[in-house]
Write a protein that holds these residues in place. Structure first.
Motif, short mmCIF file in Angstrom:
data_model
loop_
_atom_site.label_atom_id
_atom_site.label_comp_id
_atom_site.label_asym_id
_atom_site.label_seq_id
_atom_site.Cartn_x
_atom_site.Cartn_y
_atom_site.Cartn_z
N PRO A 23 0.80 -1.23 0.00
CA PRO A 23 0.00 0.00 0.00
C PRO A 23 0.84 1.28 0.00
CG PRO A 23 -0.18 -1.14 2.12
CD PRO A 23 0.58 -2.04 1.20
N ALA A 54 1.13 2.29 -3.61
CA ALA A 54 -0.12 2.13 -4.37
C ALA A 54 -0.14 3.03 -5.61
CB ALA A 54 -1.31 2.43 -3.48
N PHE A 80 -4.79 -3.01 8.00
CA PHE A 80 -5.86 -3.08 8.99
C PHE A 80 -6.02 -4.50 9.55
CE2 PHE A 80 -7.10 0.78 6.70
CZ PHE A 80 -7.27 1.63 7.77
N LYS A 98 -11.07 -2.92 9.06
CA LYS A 98 -12.32 -2.30 8.61
C LYS A 98 -12.42 -2.32 7.09
CE LYS A 98 -10.94 2.56 8.29
NZ LYS A 98 -11.36 3.94 8.54
N GLN A 99 -11.28 -2.33 6.41
CA GLN A 99 -11.31 -2.45 4.97
C GLN A 99 -9.97 -2.97 4.49
OE1 GLN A 99 -11.91 1.88 4.70
NE2 GLN A 99 -10.58 1.88 2.91
N VAL A 145 -7.01 -2.37 1.86
CA VAL A 145 -6.61 -1.13 1.19
C VAL A 145 -6.37 -1.27 -0.31
CG1 VAL A 145 -5.70 -0.10 3.31
CG2 VAL A 145 -4.19 -1.44 1.83
N ASP A 146 -6.75 -2.43 -0.88
CA ASP A 146 -6.73 -2.51 -2.35
C ASP A 146 -8.11 -2.16 -2.90
OD1 ASP A 146 -7.81 -4.85 -1.34
OD2 ASP A 146 -6.53 -6.22 -2.47
N GLY A 147 -9.12 -2.95 -2.54
CA GLY A 147 -10.48 -2.66 -3.03
C GLY A 147 -11.14 -1.52 -2.27
N ASP A 148 -10.66 -1.22 -1.05
CA ASP A 148 -11.23 -0.15 -0.22
C ASP A 148 -12.75 -0.27 -0.08
OD1 ASP A 148 -8.93 1.19 0.57
OD2 ASP A 148 -8.87 2.46 -1.21
N SER A 149 -13.25 -1.51 0.02
CA SER A 149 -14.69 -1.72 -0.02
C SER A 149 -15.38 -1.49 1.32
CB SER A 149 -14.99 -3.14 -0.48
OG SER A 149 -15.69 -3.12 -1.67
N ASN A 150 -14.75 -1.98 2.40
CA ASN A 150 -15.32 -1.77 3.72
C ASN A 150 -16.69 -2.42 3.85
OD1 ASN A 150 -16.24 -0.74 6.19
ND2 ASN A 150 -15.30 1.25 5.89
#
Lengths: 275, 324
Positions: free
Chosen positions: A13, A16, A40, A125-126, A128-133
């Protein structure tokens, strides 16, 4: 306490901005970027270890931490480093990365949870590639369990966790009775963020996540690592998310250097007209 | 054809949060793919008074669920009702606030629906919706299709204009609260400690002044006068928050607040990828940093290489002088 920690590997990340888009436009190309554990999720593992020990004597484990990941065989590296850090055993759910989305991951985790019966599922919580959460929340709903997302602190109480969360406008606190799902935010690895029932309230952890000493890295090779398949955990489930196109955002170029605040204010007033 | 449903967010005393207006804009953009109409669902302990504020945005209906057990938001109490009302809609959308991010994936799971979070745009292709969303800390944008009959999304507030009232008067209709499942009995709302600030809301301010770890303990002492002179909200880098110089909800970045003000002033912030992800849509970016090689300068419109402890008071004084 028994804690299940789902982990995801992600392209480094901190680099990125070096992610490329494959010529087809339908895949990202992370060639040259190292795989790292989603930060995370690393924090969730640290929180899980803190919840299953007395902070003063962390070598003596007072509970069980099971780490799980979904992905191809190479992902076992992610599990091995978690085992070296202190997790007790690991499970890999065999799947190719492009056969997964948040809904499928939650469905597969639900099956694992029903089999393993942890007291807590603790995850980032998410990713950090898709950042979908979305996985933690979806999993809690599928299990009909309470959840505390974006946890900044966790205190173990009898049969419950007291969780403070960084929310818009302040700090919200929830008490979730176990079993429960907790997703963690950045501050969960601060020195006073997580206390198990065994850890003295005066104890201060080192900032951040713990690192595996070399002997532990060797020992981790002998810890149990089971394999399951996506088909057995989420039979018949298909993807509900398809990414049709990836693109890079428009580049923002460096502007000008100003020599002092007078020139800065001139530019802001007369050129950009934002003042 | 099933329509869109906006899930509103309100304060505990029954006022509509401005964030809701971004989700309304999202639904309005999606209209051609959702039968040309949207409704708004308002839940809370004082939802009726909030509903009255939402009748002039062109919604087909404003649905209200007012119940004392909804006075404090928890996903376990809200999701069953949102899902029950939402199951006859094609699209459920809320704004990606901390509440929206908490609630909507839970609702999606209840409906076995696909979810697109923190969308920067929604596109209509025939009768299908396409969701554009940032990934990899905003370094990649993906255009996503969901294949489920009900779809759930959240809107990134900084990327959607606040909807303006269009007149008219949507009918308000009460809906019953759905009895929650076992999860709700096992969660207690304990407290919400609001961080008090005289400054505008970070995600809504026209100007944001953000500070990094370099400002140390003088964080507010240094930034407050400048923020005052600019009418700005105050933000912080992760490093400044981690060090305890600013509260957690001041953090701007990939996983903190996403801001896109007219003017963003980064002070003593080096410009980590995760920070840039939270502010690079700002119209004009100013960076003040004594390290001439700091990455923040690569995206700043105006860069000033200077000691912040001298430059910030000088900038504050210069602004006051010009404004008379």
């Amino acid at each position: 306490m028994k804690v299940l920690v789902p982990l995801k590997r992600v392209a480094d990340p901190d680099n990125a901005n070096k992610i490329k888009i494959a010529a087809s436009n339908v895949a990202v190309d992370s060639t040259g970027l190292e795989w790292k554990t989603n930060p995370f999720d690393e924090y969730a593992l640290e929180a899980a270890l803190r919840l299953t020990e007395n902070g003063k004597a962390p070598k003596q484990r007072l509970g069980e931490v099971i780490v799980v990941t979904l992905g191809p065989k190479e992902c076992e590296q992610t599990l091995r480093s978690a085992l070296a850090t202190g997790a007790d055993r690991a499970i890999r759910v065999d799947a190719t990365d492009d056969a997964l989305d948040g809904r499928l991951v939650a469905l597969a985790l639900k099956s694992l949870v029903l089999a393993e019966k942890p007291d807590v599922v603790l995850l980032g919580k998410q990713a950090v590639d898709g950042d979908s959460n979305q996985v933690g929340q979806r999993l809690a709903e599928l299990l009909d369990w309470p959840m505390a997302t974006f946890a900044a602190t966790i205190r173990e109480e009898a049969g419950a966790l007291l969780v403070s969360r960084e929310v818009d406008g302040g700090v919200g606190t929830l008490r979730v009775r176990l079993p429960a799902v907790v997703t963690v935010d950045l501050r969960i690895v601060s020195p006073t963020s997580v206390y198990s029932a065994h850890t003295d309230a005066a104890h201060r952890y080192a900032e951040g996540v713990r690192f595996a000493p070399l002997p532990a890295i060797m020992a981790a090779k002998k810890k149990p690592l089971d394999t399951k398949t996506l088909a057995e955990l989420a039979p018949g489930a298909a993807l509900s998310t398809k990414t049709l196109k990836f693109e890079k955002p428009p580049a923002r170029s460096a502007g000008v250097r100003v020599k002092d605040v007078t020139e800065l204010v001139d530019k802001l007033m007369n050129v950009s007209k934002v003042l | 054809m099933p329509h869109a449903l906006v899930v509103a967010e309100i304060t505990e005393d029954g006022k509509v949060k401005k964030a809701t207006l971004a989700a309304i804009t999202f639904a309005q953009k999606a209209l051609p793919a959702v039968g040309g109409a949207f409704s708004i669902l308002v839940l809370g302990g004082a939802a009726r008074s909030a509903a009255a504020e939402l009748t002039s945005f062109g919604a087909q209906k404003v649905l209200v669920c007012e119940d004392p057990t909804l006075a404090h938001y928890t996903a376990e109490h809200y999701a069953p009702t949102v899902a029950e009302v939402g199951k006859s809609f094609a699209l459920l959308v809320a704004t990606a606030t901390s509440q929206g991010k908490d609630l909507m994936p839970r609702v999606a799971a209840r409906l076995d629906a696909g979810f697109a979070g923190d969308c920067s745009d929604v596109l209509v292709e025939g009768t299908a919706l396409r969701y554009k969303r940032p990934m990899y800390a905003g370094n990649v944008f993906g255009t996503v299709e969901l294949t489920t009959p009900v779809q759930v999304a959240t809107a990134r507030q900084s990327e959607f204009d606040a909807a303006a009232p269009s007149g008219g008067s949507s009918p308000v209709e009460a809906v019953a609260k759905v009895a929650p499942g076992a999860a709700a009995a096992r969660v207690d709302y304990v407290s919400l400690e609001a961080v008090k600030s005289e400054r505008p809301e970070l995600t809504e301010a026209r100007v944001v002044v953000s500070g990094g770890r370099a400002i140390k303990e003088q964080f507010f002492q240094v930034l407050e006068p400048l923020a005052q002179a600019l009418g700005a909200a105050i933000g912080a880098s992760r490093a400044a928050v981690d060090a305890g110089y600013a509260p957690g909800d001041y953090q701007v970045g990939q996983t903190g607040k996403i801001v896109a003000p007219e003017l963003y002033v980064a002070i003593g912030i080096s410009g980590a990828i995760q920070h840039i992800a939270g502010m690079k849509s700002s119209k004009v970016i100013v960076a003040i940093n004594k390290d001439a090689d700091a990455p923040i300068f690569q995206i700043a419109d105006y860069g000033l290489v200077a000691d912040l402890f001298q430059a910030v008071p000088a900038l504050t004084a210069e602004l006051k002088k010009r404004k008379g």
